[in-house]
Design an enzyme around this catalytic site. Sequence first.
Site, PDB file in Angstrom:
ATOM      1  N   LYS A 141       0.794  -1.226   0.000  1.00 44.42           N
ATOM      2  CA  LYS A 141       0.000   0.000   0.000  1.00 44.42           C
ATOM      3  C   LYS A 141       0.830   1.282   0.000  1.00 44.42           C
ATOM      4  O   LYS A 141       0.336   2.337  -0.397  1.00 44.42           O
ATOM      5  CB  LYS A 141      -0.964  -0.005   1.187  1.00 44.42           C
ATOM      6  CG  LYS A 141      -2.027  -1.088   1.096  1.00 44.42           C
ATOM      7  CD  LYS A 141      -3.014  -1.005   2.243  1.00 44.42           C
ATOM      8  CE  LYS A 141      -4.089  -2.069   2.130  1.00 44.42           C
ATOM      9  NZ  LYS A 141      -5.112  -1.949   3.192  1.00 44.42           N
ATOM     10  N   ASP A 163      -9.817   2.471   1.633  1.00 44.08           N
ATOM     11  CA  ASP A 163      -9.817   1.967   3.005  1.00 44.08           C
ATOM     12  C   ASP A 163     -10.488   2.959   3.953  1.00 44.08           C
ATOM     13  O   ASP A 163     -11.188   2.558   4.897  1.00 44.08           O
ATOM     14  CB  ASP A 163      -8.388   1.695   3.487  1.00 44.08           C
ATOM     15  CG  ASP A 163      -7.834   0.378   2.985  1.00 44.08           C
ATOM     16  OD1 ASP A 163      -8.638  -0.492   2.593  1.00 44.08           O
ATOM     17  OD2 ASP A 163      -6.602   0.220   2.980  1.00 44.08           O
TER      18      ASP A 163
END
Length: 302
Positions: free
Chosen positions: A83, A123
């Site tokens: 990420k 997210d």
Amino acid sequence: MTDAPPPPSGTSGDGAGGPRRAAVLGSPVAHSLSPAMHRAAYAAMALDGWTYDARDVTETELPAVLAACGPEWAGLSLTMPLKRAVLPLLGELDEVARATGVVNTVTWRGEGAAREALGANTDVEGIAGALSPLLAAAPEHGVVLGGGATGVSAVAALASLGCRRVVALVRSPERAAALREVGARSGVAVALEPFAEAAARTAAADVVVSTAPAGAADALAAEVAAASGGGHRGVLLDVVYDPWPTALAAAWRGPVVDGFEMLVRQAVGQVRLMTGAAPSPDLLREAGRAERRRRAAATPAR
């Protein structure tokens, strides 16, 4: 935070762009429920020929994998440890990814030599969406367990829900500067404290997000339960969903939501970015549950 990259060219909810490819990348990644959920969305949208797979990819392998994604690729979902590693490989970030320095979704824009990879963070959307139904009012005081990429997204999510004070409980405060940075960008005062302070800090919080890996917070569970007195006033989101309940979730004396709901909510955003249309959370939730039942049935009894 709505400044997201547009959907990749040639995609639409009616499948007009033809068959496309997508995948979730990470290491390890075999446990991921994302393939089941994304495939269910494609079926519901009549995106015939679209595929979505899981690929084990390390940080070292990521540049070559990303470079090899041709025009047939609609998007990538990224999990740990990719990420942050993906950031230097992207041409543009959406507003949330810029604020957090965390990307969990890659799409593309343009064609030929002008084609560039775009990074987004769903997210934050996933965490906020999982918590919102359990919050009667905007939380004032939040606690985040863990200082990794998901912890950074948790701070941004709490800010989007109205939280203005966050205590981040981390094992290495010197390595958690990103939490304070995203707090400053989001208007949230973030205090870094040792992980061992979790019991006292969570007892007084309006909302707690545990981003600790499976098993990492187990040793704190008994202390957290003891410190709550008659019960916890706040809501707990534990991003772990397998195994469930975690020791922390079982010890929590208040509302609890697991990481599966976060996974569903962030996947809605990912499908939207990759296809141009947002699926129903209920559709993805049921697809994920069906896959969990299938795996449980396939696991030999001990």
